[in-house]
Design an enzyme around this catalytic site. Structure first.
Site, PDB file in Angstrom:
ATOM      1  N   PRO A 102       0.717  -3.525  -3.184  1.00 49.45           N
ATOM      2  CA  PRO A 102       1.913  -2.977  -2.544  1.00 49.45           C
ATOM      3  C   PRO A 102       1.882  -3.194  -1.033  1.00 49.45           C
ATOM      4  CG  PRO A 102       0.994  -1.405  -4.101  1.00 49.45           C
ATOM      5  CD  PRO A 102      -0.009  -2.510  -3.965  1.00 49.45           C
ATOM      6  N   GLU A 103       3.046  -3.508  -0.474  1.00 48.38           N
ATOM      7  CA  GLU A 103       3.139  -3.688   0.970  1.00 48.38           C
ATOM      8  C   GLU A 103       3.538  -2.369   1.625  1.00 48.38           C
ATOM      9  OE1 GLU A 103       4.462  -7.394   2.409  1.00 48.38           O
ATOM     10  OE2 GLU A 103       4.153  -8.424   0.510  1.00 48.38           O
ATOM     11  N   LYS A 140      -0.942   0.182   4.779  1.00 51.09           N
ATOM     12  CA  LYS A 140      -1.061   0.297   3.331  1.00 51.09           C
ATOM     13  C   LYS A 140      -1.873   1.522   2.907  1.00 51.09           C
ATOM     14  CE  LYS A 140      -0.664  -4.710   2.782  1.00 51.09           C
ATOM     15  NZ  LYS A 140      -1.222  -5.934   2.179  1.00 51.09           N
ATOM     16  N   ARG A 156      -8.815   1.493  13.155  1.00 54.80           N
ATOM     17  CA  ARG A 156      -9.125   0.127  12.730  1.00 54.80           C
ATOM     18  C   ARG A 156      -7.872  -0.695  12.432  1.00 54.80           C
ATOM     19  NH1 ARG A 156     -13.167   2.851   9.515  1.00 54.80           N
ATOM     20  NH2 ARG A 156     -11.897   2.543   7.626  1.00 54.80           N
ATOM     21  N   ASN A 195       1.773 -10.252   1.654  1.00 53.18           N
ATOM     22  CA  ASN A 195       2.057 -11.651   1.364  1.00 53.18           C
ATOM     23  C   ASN A 195       3.544 -11.985   1.411  1.00 53.18           C
ATOM     24  OD1 ASN A 195       0.829 -14.059   0.949  1.00 53.18           O
ATOM     25  ND2 ASN A 195       0.460 -13.792  -1.235  1.00 53.18           N
ATOM     26  N   ARG A 215      -5.435 -15.908  -0.639  1.00 51.66           N
ATOM     27  CA  ARG A 215      -4.083 -15.405  -0.892  1.00 51.66           C
ATOM     28  C   ARG A 215      -3.117 -16.587  -0.930  1.00 51.66           C
ATOM     29  NH1 ARG A 215      -3.371 -10.002  -0.002  1.00 51.66           N
ATOM     30  NH2 ARG A 215      -1.517 -10.346  -1.280  1.00 51.66           N
TER      31      ARG A 215
END
Length: 269
Positions: free
Chosen positions: A2-3, A52, A121, A162, A258
């Site tokens: 999931p984005e 995310k 981060r 992606n 990816r």
């Protein structure tokens, strides 16, 4: 995976349904049982997303950090709750709804310092009002790495996956392998603004749509996209199909494990 828009939709939903009231928390699978026992019957104060990552804030009792990874998902339903099905890591029950979490990469109870370390981060999230796009530009403008790699690096930019990576590069005619340090600052400003708009639309609709009105099926007469991810897109998962703008077959490659998609004519190297 999931984005970012998916996590922000979940945060909004969980805030609306569960925040501000006592909730029942359980771990039918058992892997979150000790943490669930601490939280059961406590007030869920807030839910928020960063990139995310999803955070359920229980105040002095800690914060649940969830990263769905490739296979994690929440299922939502109104009460009454039904018996657990499958490997339910965490069950949350509120006044009128309940939700089950299955298959996440992370589901852990952390303290404030640990939560701050996770956020530190991450790069700026286009969906957060406190985002500072200059932080991402500082990394991009000094890097020899490709834009395709940089946009997927969550320490550079949080929440972009992606689909958004492929589509925003296409929409701005940028070759995916262009080194970050070769990107024009004004173009970066346009890309950031476009990501903000596209991802906000994704939060509203629950799907990723990137195609301009003049390229939609209704305007061109082509068949609507048939894909489990939904949404009308230019290049994502369209390998070998004609570009919706110029007709050139869409290219595909694997970058950092990816899939990468682009139009070699609209995005010249």
């Amino acid at each position: 995976m999931p984005e970012g828009h998916t996590l922000h939709r979940l945060a909004r939903l969980h805030r609306r349904r569960y925040a501000g009231t006592e909730v029942a928390v359980a771990s039918p699978q058992g892997r979150f049982a000790a943490e669930a026992a601490v939280l059961d019957g406590q007030v869920l104060r807030d839910a928020e997303a960063y990139g995310k990552h999803l955070f359920h804030d229980y105040g002095e009792h800690g914060t649940v950090h969830v990263h769905l990874g490739l296979y994690g998902a929440f299922t939502e339903a109104p009460l009454p709750a039904t018996p657990p099905v499958g490997q339910v890591r965490m069950r949350l029950v509120g006044r009128a709804h309940w939700t089950d979490l299955r298959g996440p990469t992370r589901c852990e109870l952390l303290d404030e310092e640990q939560i701050d370390a996770i956020k530190a981060r991450l790069g700026p999230d286009p969906l957060r009002r406190d985002a500072r796009p200059d932080r991402a530009w500082e990394r991009i403008s000094r890097s020899r790495s490709s834009l395709a790699a940089l946009l997927m690096d969550q320490s550079v930019l949080a929440g972009v996956g992606n689909v958004y990576r492929a589509e925003v590069l296409f929409r701005h005619g940028v070759a995916p392998m262009l080194p970050g340090r070769s990107l024009d600052r004004a173009l970066w400003t346009e890309i950031w603004a476009d990501l903000v708009g596209l991802m906000r639309a994704g939060v509203r609709t629950g799907r990723i749509d990137t195609v301009a009105d003049e390229h939609l099926p209704e305007a061109t007469g082509r068949a609507p996209r048939q894909d489990r991810h939904g949404g009308e897109v230019y290049v994502y998962r369209r390998t070998g199909q004609p570009c919706l703008v110029c007709g050139t077959p869409v290219e595909h490659a694997v970058l950092a494990a990816r899939n990468l998609y682009w139009c070699p004519t609209c995005q010249p190297g």
